[in-house]
Design an enzyme around this catalytic site. Structure first.
Site, PDB file in Angstrom:
ATOM      1  N   TYR A  43       0.840  -1.159  -0.232  1.00  0.00           N
ATOM      2  CA  TYR A  43       0.028   0.030   0.232  1.00  0.00           C
ATOM      3  C   TYR A  43       0.751   1.286  -0.061  1.00  0.00           C
ATOM      4  O   TYR A  43       1.151   1.760   0.964  1.00  0.00           O
ATOM      5  CB  TYR A  43      -0.878   0.109   1.091  1.00  0.00           C
ATOM      6  CG  TYR A  43      -1.542  -1.215   1.569  1.00  0.00           C
ATOM      7  CD1 TYR A  43      -2.661  -1.466   0.605  1.00  0.00           C
ATOM      8  CD2 TYR A  43      -1.356  -2.162   2.498  1.00  0.00           C
ATOM      9  CE1 TYR A  43      -3.196  -3.067   0.882  1.00  0.00           C
ATOM     10  CE2 TYR A  43      -1.782  -3.273   2.815  1.00  0.00           C
ATOM     11  CZ  TYR A  43      -2.782  -3.876   1.818  1.00  0.00           C
ATOM     12  OH  TYR A  43      -3.342  -5.002   2.221  1.00  0.00           O
ATOM     13  N   TRP A  47      -3.771   5.986   2.994  1.00  0.00           N
ATOM     14  CA  TRP A  47      -4.991   5.358   3.150  1.00  0.00           C
ATOM     15  C   TRP A  47      -5.660   6.135   4.693  1.00  0.00           C
ATOM     16  O   TRP A  47      -5.026   6.402   5.468  1.00  0.00           O
ATOM     17  CB  TRP A  47      -5.167   3.782   3.595  1.00  0.00           C
ATOM     18  CG  TRP A  47      -5.329   2.947   2.418  1.00  0.00           C
ATOM     19  CD1 TRP A  47      -6.582   2.307   2.166  1.00  0.00           C
ATOM     20  CD2 TRP A  47      -4.535   2.711   1.540  1.00  0.00           C
ATOM     21  NE1 TRP A  47      -6.665   1.819   1.078  1.00  0.00           N
ATOM     22  CE2 TRP A  47      -5.183   1.869   0.489  1.00  0.00           C
ATOM     23  CE3 TRP A  47      -3.060   3.022   1.071  1.00  0.00           C
ATOM     24  CZ2 TRP A  47      -4.751   1.416  -0.852  1.00  0.00           C
ATOM     25  CZ3 TRP A  47      -2.725   2.330  -0.136  1.00  0.00           C
ATOM     26  CH2 TRP A  47      -3.347   1.623  -1.050  1.00  0.00           C
ATOM     27  N   ASP A 183     -12.334  -5.668   4.061  1.00  0.00           N
ATOM     28  CA  ASP A 183     -12.862  -5.794   2.572  1.00  0.00           C
ATOM     29  C   ASP A 183     -13.670  -7.178   2.371  1.00  0.00           C
ATOM     30  O   ASP A 183     -14.613  -7.217   1.762  1.00  0.00           O
ATOM     31  CB  ASP A 183     -11.660  -5.896   1.884  1.00  0.00           C
ATOM     32  CG  ASP A 183     -10.677  -4.618   1.908  1.00  0.00           C
ATOM     33  OD1 ASP A 183     -11.257  -3.623   2.607  1.00  0.00           O
ATOM     34  OD2 ASP A 183      -9.785  -4.530   1.601  1.00  0.00           O
ATOM     35  N   GLU A 418       0.866  -7.184   9.261  1.00  0.00           N
ATOM     36  CA  GLU A 418      -0.384  -6.427   8.918  1.00  0.00           C
ATOM     37  C   GLU A 418      -1.442  -7.393   9.567  1.00  0.00           C
ATOM     38  O   GLU A 418      -2.226  -6.625  10.173  1.00  0.00           O
ATOM     39  CB  GLU A 418      -0.524  -6.790   7.430  1.00  0.00           C
ATOM     40  CG  GLU A 418      -1.815  -5.906   6.950  1.00  0.00           C
ATOM     41  CD  GLU A 418      -1.794  -6.188   5.202  1.00  0.00           C
ATOM     42  OE1 GLU A 418      -0.969  -7.144   4.495  1.00  0.00           O
ATOM     43  OE2 GLU A 418      -2.805  -5.610   4.826  1.00  0.00           O
TER      44      GLU A 418
HETATM   45  C1  9WN Z   1      -8.406  -1.695   0.168  1.00  0.00           C
HETATM   46  C2  9WN Z   1      -4.514  -0.255   3.913  1.00  0.00           C
HETATM   47  C3  9WN Z   1      -5.754  -0.840   3.427  1.00  0.00           C
HETATM   48  C4  9WN Z   1      -6.568  -0.726   4.824  1.00  0.00           C
HETATM   49  C5  9WN Z   1      -7.956  -1.884   4.530  1.00  0.00           C
HETATM   50  C6  9WN Z   1      -7.475  -3.133   4.204  1.00  0.00           C
HETATM   51  C7  9WN Z   1      -6.722  -3.041   3.089  1.00  0.00           C
HETATM   52  C8  9WN Z   1      -7.240  -2.201   0.643  1.00  0.00           C
HETATM   53  C9  9WN Z   1      -6.639  -3.417  -0.247  1.00  0.00           C
HETATM   54  O1  9WN Z   1      -5.446  -2.020   3.039  1.00  0.00           O
HETATM   55  O2  9WN Z   1      -7.706  -2.700   1.836  1.00  0.00           O
HETATM   56  O3  9WN Z   1      -8.707  -0.392   0.361  1.00  0.00           O
HETATM   57  O4  9WN Z   1      -5.857  -3.240  -1.292  1.00  0.00           O
HETATM   58  O5  9WN Z   1      -6.878  -4.639   0.185  1.00  0.00           O
HETATM   59  O6  9WN Z   1      -8.428  -4.124   4.229  1.00  0.00           O
HETATM   60  O7  9WN Z   1      -8.301  -2.038   5.971  1.00  0.00           O
HETATM   61  O8  9WN Z   1      -7.081   0.222   5.068  1.00  0.00           O
HETATM   62  O9  9WN Z   1      -3.748  -0.860   4.879  1.00  0.00           O
END
Ligand code: 9WN
Length: 447
Positions: A43, A47, A183, A418
């Site tokens: 990520y 976020w 999710d 995570e």
């Molecule tokens: C989609 C960033 C985010 C968290 C969410 C988690 C995951 C994203 C993904 O990662 O979601 O938003 O790509 O899976 O489910 O809670 O904010 O850590």
């Protein structure tokens, strides 16, 4: 040594210092000019609810970063008040994360910031986090930052109550499972199954998550096909919220999302008092949201909270950890607090004064409990932190201590992952995850 056992003082101090060092290194490594990325690999952008949790961690290390974090997130707030769930870093390649900025195409939508964002939101835990961070490290600059944030937090709440109350009962609806933050929780299986799509949709795209994490630990391709289909529908309508009930394929009232919205009003009441504004309206809205949550999402036959699918009008059956999170509402009536304690203490979740593992994300006894797959079984630090926060708010310090000790033990053994295997405690997903580090710091400061 197990959670709850007392180590000799020097060992305890040494272990604690080592844990703080790991958490600090994780947050430092994920700091990116004005925000913390949840993970460098999975990520690489900002976020929304991750930033709220990261801010809590920064309050213990470098409070100015807590305020920079929240401020940069709210700089991307849309004109209608929505706080986007992803703020894209323009220097990161479009294909570093799927779906990237080109897919969302928000910059051509009226009322959006110049920076590319997603068009969805996430649980509004920011007011609670801002208030918590402020109390951890109060100062004049912090109060000034809180004062600047206040109208933006109010606008965030206004967006949810004015644009997202699709059910008309005082709760906000989520329009995508990503908005829940959990999710692929089994809570969404029923509404998601009704979203028309085919896995073939995904042939046009390339998932990036399974380059960095095991596919067996992530949502399935069919889940992703549906995620894409729902965003496509929302995007086609310019991310507008009028007439959602007539056209949108996924509309759900989530217990956590709405509990966060209610807890935000309680936090805003504290913030308002601190900065010389009127706390009264916030208290009234907190009470109204709590009442609506109990009326709409509590099922007296199961004794827990469920999600309501607005397309069918029914509560979804899954008993997930989402059902325990209304505990963060300070005004939750005693009957529901007691019911949550029974549910949490059952073999489904295992809450106790002394417990080996933190709460799993789904009912351990359910046939669809999957200990490795993301939000369908693994333990997550943020949800456990929220439930622990609620336990303290409702006067259950021994349960909060048991839960907290099991959370610290998890990170001490596996690191700042995570998520974690709910039985073995093995680390899963990203190995250097920001909210795990941030909330670990918060727990260590308290326990
Ligand atoms: C989609 C960033 C985010 C968290 C969410 C988690 C995951 C994203 C993904 O990662 O979601 O938003 O790509 O899976 O489910 O809670 O904010 O850590």
């Amino acid at each position: 040594m197990g959670p709850g056992d007392t180590p000799p003082a020097d060992t305890a101090a040494g272990e604690r210092a080592a844990l703080v060092a790991v958490a600090r290194a994780t947050l430092d490594g994920n700091w990116e000019h004005d925000h913390t990325v949840p993970s460098r690999t999975l990520y690489p952008h900002q976020w929304s609810w991750d930033s709220a949790f990261s801010a809590i961690g920064w309050a213990h290390l470098r409070p100015e970063r807590a305020w920079a974090e929240l401020t940069s997130l709210f700089d991307a707030q849309w004109r209608d008040g929505r706080v986007p769930h992803i703020v894209f870093n323009p220097v990161v390649a479009d294909d570093a994360y799927f779906p990237g900025p080109a897919f969302w195409a928000t910059t051509s939508v009226a009322g959006t910031p110049r920076t590319a964002t997603s068009g969805l939101v996430q649980p509004p835990v920011h007011a609670l986090a801002a208030w918590h961070a402020y109390r951890r490290a109060p100062s004049e600059p912090a109060r000034a930052a809180l004062g600047r944030l206040y109208p933006r937090l109010v606008a965030q709440q206004h967006y949810l109550s004015e644009h997202r109350d699709v059910g008309g009962a005082g709760l906000a609806s989520i329009v995508h499972p990503w908005e829940s933050g959990l999710d692929n929780s089994p809570a969404w299986d029923e509404p998601l199954a009704a979203v028309p799509t085919e896995e073939a949709v995904l042939r046009a795209y390339r998932r990036r998550d399974i380059v960095h994490a095991a596919a067996a630990h992530r949502p399935t391709d069919l889940d992703y096909a549906r995620y894409v289909a729902i965003v496509t529908a929302y995007r086609a309508a310019g991310y507008r919220d009028e007439q959602l009930a007539d056209r949108h394929p996924f509309l759900v009232e989530c217990p956590l999302f709405n509990a966060a919205m209610g807890a935000a009003e309680s936090a805003l009441a504290h913030i308002a008092r601190e900065i010389g504004a009127d706390p009264g309206p916030h208290r009234q809205r907190a009470a109204a949201i709590t009442t609506a949550l109990v009326d709409r999402l509590y099922d007296p036959t199961t004794g827990t909270f469920h999600a309501r699918d607005l397309r069918t009008g029914r509560l979804t059956r899954a008993r997930t950890v989402l059902g325990l999170t209304p505990l963060i509402l300070p005004d939750l009536p005693t009957a529901q607090v007691e019911a949550i304690l029974v549910e949490a203490g059952s073999p489904r979740f295992g809450l106790a004064d002394r417990m080996t593992r933190p709460l799993p994300s789904h009912d351990r006894t359910a046939v669809d409990f999957e200990p490795l797959r993301y939000w369908r079984g693994p333990s997550w630090m943020n949800i456990n932190w929220l439930v622990r926060y609620g336990l303290l708010a409702h006067g259950h310090p021994r349960l909060a201590a048991g839960l907290g000790a099991s959370m610290i033990e998890l990170a001490a053994t596996a690191g700042c992952h995570e998520y974690f295997h709910p039985d073995t405690g093995a680390g899963l997903g990203s190995p250097a995850f920001s909210w795990t580090a941030a909330l670990l710091l918060d727990l260590l400061a308290e326990m």
